[in-house]
Design a protein around this motif. Structure first.
Motif, PDB file in Angstrom:
ATOM      1  N   ALA A 102      -1.235 -26.832 -35.541  1.00 55.51           N
ATOM      2  CA  ALA A 102      -2.290 -27.801 -35.837  1.00 55.51           C
ATOM      3  C   ALA A 102      -2.361 -28.875 -34.766  1.00 55.51           C
ATOM      4  CB  ALA A 102      -2.031 -28.453 -37.195  1.00 55.51           C
ATOM      5  N   LEU A 103      -3.442 -29.606 -34.810  1.00 57.36           N
ATOM      6  CA  LEU A 103      -3.565 -30.831 -34.039  1.00 57.36           C
ATOM      7  C   LEU A 103      -3.310 -31.968 -35.022  1.00 57.36           C
ATOM      8  CD1 LEU A 103      -6.777 -30.042 -31.966  1.00 57.36           C
ATOM      9  CD2 LEU A 103      -4.405 -30.092 -31.149  1.00 57.36           C
TER      10      LEU A 103
ATOM     11  N   GLY B 192      -9.282 -24.108 -39.133  1.00 58.53           N
ATOM     12  CA  GLY B 192     -10.568 -24.789 -39.202  1.00 58.53           C
ATOM     13  C   GLY B 192     -10.639 -25.850 -40.276  1.00 58.53           C
ATOM     14  N   ASP B 193      -9.658 -25.865 -41.178  1.00 60.33           N
ATOM     15  CA  ASP B 193      -9.637 -26.876 -42.231  1.00 60.33           C
ATOM     16  C   ASP B 193      -8.865 -28.108 -41.753  1.00 60.33           C
ATOM     17  OD1 ASP B 193     -11.084 -25.403 -44.133  1.00 60.33           O
ATOM     18  OD2 ASP B 193      -9.280 -24.379 -44.838  1.00 60.33           O
ATOM     19  N   GLU B 194      -8.987 -29.165 -42.518  1.00 54.64           N
ATOM     20  CA  GLU B 194      -8.346 -30.423 -42.188  1.00 54.64           C
ATOM     21  C   GLU B 194      -7.710 -31.010 -43.442  1.00 54.64           C
ATOM     22  OE1 GLU B 194     -11.974 -30.007 -43.405  1.00 54.64           O
ATOM     23  OE2 GLU B 194     -12.114 -30.191 -41.241  1.00 54.64           O
TER      24      GLU B 194
ATOM     25  N   TYR C  49      -4.516 -34.011 -39.935  1.00 54.47           N
ATOM     26  CA  TYR C  49      -4.327 -32.711 -39.295  1.00 54.47           C
ATOM     27  C   TYR C  49      -5.612 -31.889 -39.264  1.00 54.47           C
ATOM     28  CZ  TYR C  49       0.633 -33.596 -40.288  1.00 54.47           C
ATOM     29  OH  TYR C  49       1.896 -34.138 -40.357  1.00 54.47           O
ATOM     30  N   LEU C  50      -5.792 -31.179 -38.161  1.00 54.10           N
ATOM     31  CA  LEU C  50      -6.807 -30.128 -38.039  1.00 54.10           C
ATOM     32  C   LEU C  50      -6.030 -28.841 -37.800  1.00 54.10           C
ATOM     33  CD1 LEU C  50      -9.403 -31.849 -35.653  1.00 54.10           C
ATOM     34  CD2 LEU C  50      -9.504 -31.667 -38.140  1.00 54.10           C
ATOM     35  N   ILE C  51      -6.195 -27.862 -38.701  1.00 54.25           N
ATOM     36  CA  ILE C  51      -5.416 -26.630 -38.628  1.00 54.25           C
ATOM     37  C   ILE C  51      -6.011 -25.686 -37.587  1.00 54.25           C
ATOM     38  CG2 ILE C  51      -4.568 -24.609 -39.895  1.00 54.25           C
ATOM     39  CD1 ILE C  51      -4.801 -26.306 -42.469  1.00 54.25           C
ATOM     40  N   VAL C  52      -5.173 -25.248 -36.656  1.00 56.24           N
ATOM     41  CA  VAL C  52      -5.564 -24.277 -35.638  1.00 56.24           C
ATOM     42  C   VAL C  52      -5.295 -22.867 -36.164  1.00 56.24           C
ATOM     43  CG1 VAL C  52      -5.110 -23.433 -33.291  1.00 56.24           C
ATOM     44  CG2 VAL C  52      -5.154 -25.909 -33.764  1.00 56.24           C
TER      45      VAL C  52
END
Length: 158
Positions: free
Chosen positions: A104-105, A79-81, A53-56
């Motif tokens: 998130a992505l 911005g964290d993953e 995950y990449l947090i939006v």
């Protein structure tokens, strides 16, 4: 969500800064937009997880959860993953719990691994960035241990 939206969200992530446009496009093709509500446990400690995950937006706690208790090691924000264990094909190290509704992505970890294996230049760069995350998590854990045990050890004469 459409491909343009995915690309726009992905380009804003620190994790992809400096990647070639070709590699960002490959990542975007694997991305899906996800949303989770507060208090949702995305995966437990020691479980099989399938996504990176990449947090939006929103917040996620990384925790260890021994029986009858939960100890927060880190709080992640936009911005964290997280989800490096899934990419490595291993069981999770921490529990991930949503603290604030999260957008998130999400990336299928098996497909990420396959991309890393077929495009080894991409794979090297992706894994280098992933190891940076692992290193950061180890440092956070180390600092928590020092905060917890150093005062006691110092009083005991260490």
């Amino acid at each position: 969500m459409n491909a343009e939206t995915t690309m726009a969200l992905l380009r804003r992530q620190a994790f992809v800064e400096g990647l070639s446009e070709r590699w960002i496009e490959k990542l975007a093709a694997l991305a899906k937009e996800v949303r989770f509500e507060r208090d949702r446990v995305l995966f437990g400690e020691g479980e099989e997880s399938t996504e990176f995950y990449l947090i939006v937006s929103g917040m996620v706690a990384l925790e260890i959860a021994p029986p009858g208790d939960t100890f927060r090691l880190d709080t992640l924000t936009a911005g964290d993953e997280f989800g490096f264990s899934a990419v490595m094909g291993q069981k999770t190290v921490f529990q991930a719990r949503v603290l604030q509704d999260m957008h998130a992505l999400a990336f299928d970890a098996a497909k990420l691994r396959a991309l890393c294996e077929t495009d080894t230049a991409f794979g090297y760069e992706f894994m280098r960035r992933l190891m940076g995350i692992v290193s950061d998590r180890l440092q956070v854990t180390r600092l928590h241990l020092m905060d917890t045990y150093w005062p006691v050890a110092k009083r005991a004469g260490a």
